[in-house]
Design a protein around this motif. Structure first.
Motif, PDB file in Angstrom:
ATOM      1  N   GLN A  63      61.604   6.808 -45.422  1.00  0.00           N
ATOM      2  CA  GLN A  63      61.333   8.062 -46.123  1.00  0.00           C
ATOM      3  C   GLN A  63      62.360   8.327 -47.211  1.00  0.00           C
ATOM      4  O   GLN A  63      62.022   8.783 -48.305  1.00  0.00           O
ATOM      5  N   GLN A 150      68.035  18.754 -45.176  1.00  0.00           N
ATOM      6  CA  GLN A 150      66.682  19.080 -45.602  1.00  0.00           C
ATOM      7  C   GLN A 150      66.684  19.924 -46.880  1.00  0.00           C
ATOM      8  O   GLN A 150      65.804  19.762 -47.742  1.00  0.00           O
ATOM      9  N   THR A 154      64.207  17.639 -49.144  1.00  0.00           N
ATOM     10  CA  THR A 154      62.879  18.248 -49.288  1.00  0.00           C
ATOM     11  C   THR A 154      62.911  19.519 -50.126  1.00  0.00           C
ATOM     12  O   THR A 154      62.101  19.701 -51.041  1.00  0.00           O
ATOM     13  N   HIS A 191      50.627  15.591 -51.833  1.00  0.00           N
ATOM     14  CA  HIS A 191      51.014  14.785 -50.677  1.00  0.00           C
ATOM     15  C   HIS A 191      49.988  13.721 -50.301  1.00  0.00           C
ATOM     16  O   HIS A 191      50.297  12.837 -49.483  1.00  0.00           O
ATOM     17  N   TRP A 199      54.439   7.965 -43.319  1.00  0.00           N
ATOM     18  CA  TRP A 199      54.762   9.395 -43.463  1.00  0.00           C
ATOM     19  C   TRP A 199      53.634  10.266 -42.937  1.00  0.00           C
ATOM     20  O   TRP A 199      53.874  11.265 -42.251  1.00  0.00           O
ATOM     21  N   THR A 217      49.216  23.793 -46.014  1.00  0.00           N
ATOM     22  CA  THR A 217      49.934  23.988 -47.280  1.00  0.00           C
ATOM     23  C   THR A 217      49.396  25.190 -48.040  1.00  0.00           C
ATOM     24  O   THR A 217      50.154  25.916 -48.681  1.00  0.00           O
ATOM     25  N   HIS A 242      61.032  26.858 -46.370  1.00  0.00           N
ATOM     26  CA  HIS A 242      60.307  25.590 -46.349  1.00  0.00           C
ATOM     27  C   HIS A 242      60.999  24.582 -45.431  1.00  0.00           C
ATOM     28  O   HIS A 242      60.375  23.983 -44.548  1.00  0.00           O
ATOM     29  N   THR A 243      62.273  24.389 -45.628  1.00  0.00           N
ATOM     30  CA  THR A 243      62.971  23.326 -44.903  1.00  0.00           C
ATOM     31  C   THR A 243      63.235  23.679 -43.441  1.00  0.00           C
ATOM     32  O   THR A 243      63.462  22.780 -42.625  1.00  0.00           O
ATOM     33  N   ASN A 246      60.512  21.865 -41.555  1.00  0.00           N
ATOM     34  CA  ASN A 246      60.777  20.431 -41.425  1.00  0.00           C
ATOM     35  C   ASN A 246      61.896  20.157 -40.431  1.00  0.00           C
ATOM     36  O   ASN A 246      61.806  19.241 -39.600  1.00  0.00           O
ATOM     37  N   ASN A 247      62.956  20.948 -40.528  1.00  0.00           N
ATOM     38  CA  ASN A 247      64.119  20.708 -39.680  1.00  0.00           C
ATOM     39  C   ASN A 247      63.816  21.005 -38.218  1.00  0.00           C
ATOM     40  O   ASN A 247      64.231  20.254 -37.319  1.00  0.00           O
ATOM     41  N   SER A 250      61.758  18.206 -36.818  1.00  0.00           N
ATOM     42  CA  SER A 250      62.488  16.934 -36.747  1.00  0.00           C
ATOM     43  C   SER A 250      63.577  16.944 -35.689  1.00  0.00           C
ATOM     44  O   SER A 250      63.754  15.962 -34.961  1.00  0.00           O
ATOM     45  N   THR A 265      52.264  19.092 -33.876  1.00  0.00           N
ATOM     46  CA  THR A 265      53.030  19.874 -34.854  1.00  0.00           C
ATOM     47  C   THR A 265      52.165  20.299 -36.034  1.00  0.00           C
ATOM     48  O   THR A 265      52.351  21.392 -36.580  1.00  0.00           O
TER      49      THR A 265
END
Length: 291
Positions: A63, A150, A154, A191, A199, A217, A242-243, A246-247, A250, A265
């Motif tokens: 990634q 992140q 990102t 995306h 991914w 989205t 936003h992040t 993701n965080n 993850s 998820t």
């Protein structure tokens, strides 16, 4: 003199076109440059396998080496290029000030940092009927460093383009509701090539997963727009929102729901985003925090 004049004549049509249609150029470049840069990753063994080479470093390395360069080149690269060509150095300096200025109270950051994990935990619990496991001290210790990473990857790659550059232009022309619809759809479509790779699940990425992602989205864009407008366009706060998603997925989610499939998820995020979008749309009557 002749050479300079000829150069100006040669470059003036493109500059003029960009100045007349900065949004059209931004969206075209954001998608085109990223997709072009992602081509090796898509063709590799991490993607469709036409190029018999695998990006090193496992999932994280692929990634960072396969996805991130194209992500930087697209939204933020296009925004900077068009800003430089239309507004010059003064525009770039103004862009830098907006990106680094913290315009809101620290309470906003605390609310965002805590509400995102809470919303995603509740959505996962409702979806799976499983109670979350309390994360260990190791997971908690890794959470903030992961969030910082992140933000640099990102957050910095995507939000300065989609929200900081596109949304103000779009809202002035179409209003917050239509602007969010357009940006949300294009952000999701940006995306799409990645769903041919590791991914996005590669060959395991069926239509339901793809549609759920596009719906997410779009719905999440309404929440991002509201935070963007309500915080007086605080980009650090938007990037944190936003992040944080993701965080959390993850770092913390695999340990809190160890027996749940990772595909969950996608649907948990869809549920949380849809509820968040409904709340801000109803509460603001479609104005999404725009004064």
């Amino acid at each position: 003199m002749t050479i300079t004049s000829h150069h100006q004549q040669a470059t003036s049509p493109s500059r003029s076109s960009i100045r007349r249609r900065p949004l059209t150029w931004f969206f075209a470049l954001a998608l085109g440059l990223s997709w072009l840069a992602w081509t090796p990753y898509i063709l590799s063994e991490n993607g469709v396998g036409l190029w018999h080479w695998t990006f090193p470093g496992g999932a994280l390395g692929s990634q960072l080496l396969g996805v991130l360069p194209g992500a930087y080149l697209g939204p933020i690269g296009s925004a900077l290029l068009i800003t430089a060509m239309t507004e010059g150095r003064a525009g770039l300096r103004a862009w830098q000030r907006r990106m680094t200025k913290l315009r809101v109270s620290w309470r906003w950051f605390l609310v965002v940092a805590l509400s995102v994990p809470a919303a995603l935990t509740i959505a996962t619990t409702a979806l799976t009927d499983q109670n979350p496991v309390v994360p260990s001290a190791t997971v908690l210790a890794a959470y903030v460093p992961g969030l910082i990473i992140q933000m640099i990857t990102t957050g910095l790659a995507e939000e300065p383009g989609w929200r900081e550059f596109a949304m103000p232009h779009m809202q002035r022309r179409y209003g917050p509701l239509v602007a969010t619809l357009i940006v949300g759809v294009l952000w999701g479509c940006w995306h799409l090539p990645l769903f041919l790779t590791d991914w996005g699940g590669g060959q395991d990425a069926g239509p339901s997963r793809l549609l759920a992602f596009l719906g997410t989205t779009l719905a999440f864009s309404f929440v991002l727009t509201w935070v963007f407008n309500r915080s007086h366009e605080s980009m650090p706060l938007v990037m944190l929102l936003h992040t944080s998603v993701n965080n959390f997925f993850s770092v913390a989610w695999p340990h809190m729901f160890p027996t749940t499939e990772s595909e969950t998820t996608i649907y948990a995020f869809l549920i949380a985003s849809t509820l968040g979008a409904a709340i801000v749309l109803l509460a603001t009557r479609g104005r999404l925090g725009l004064r």
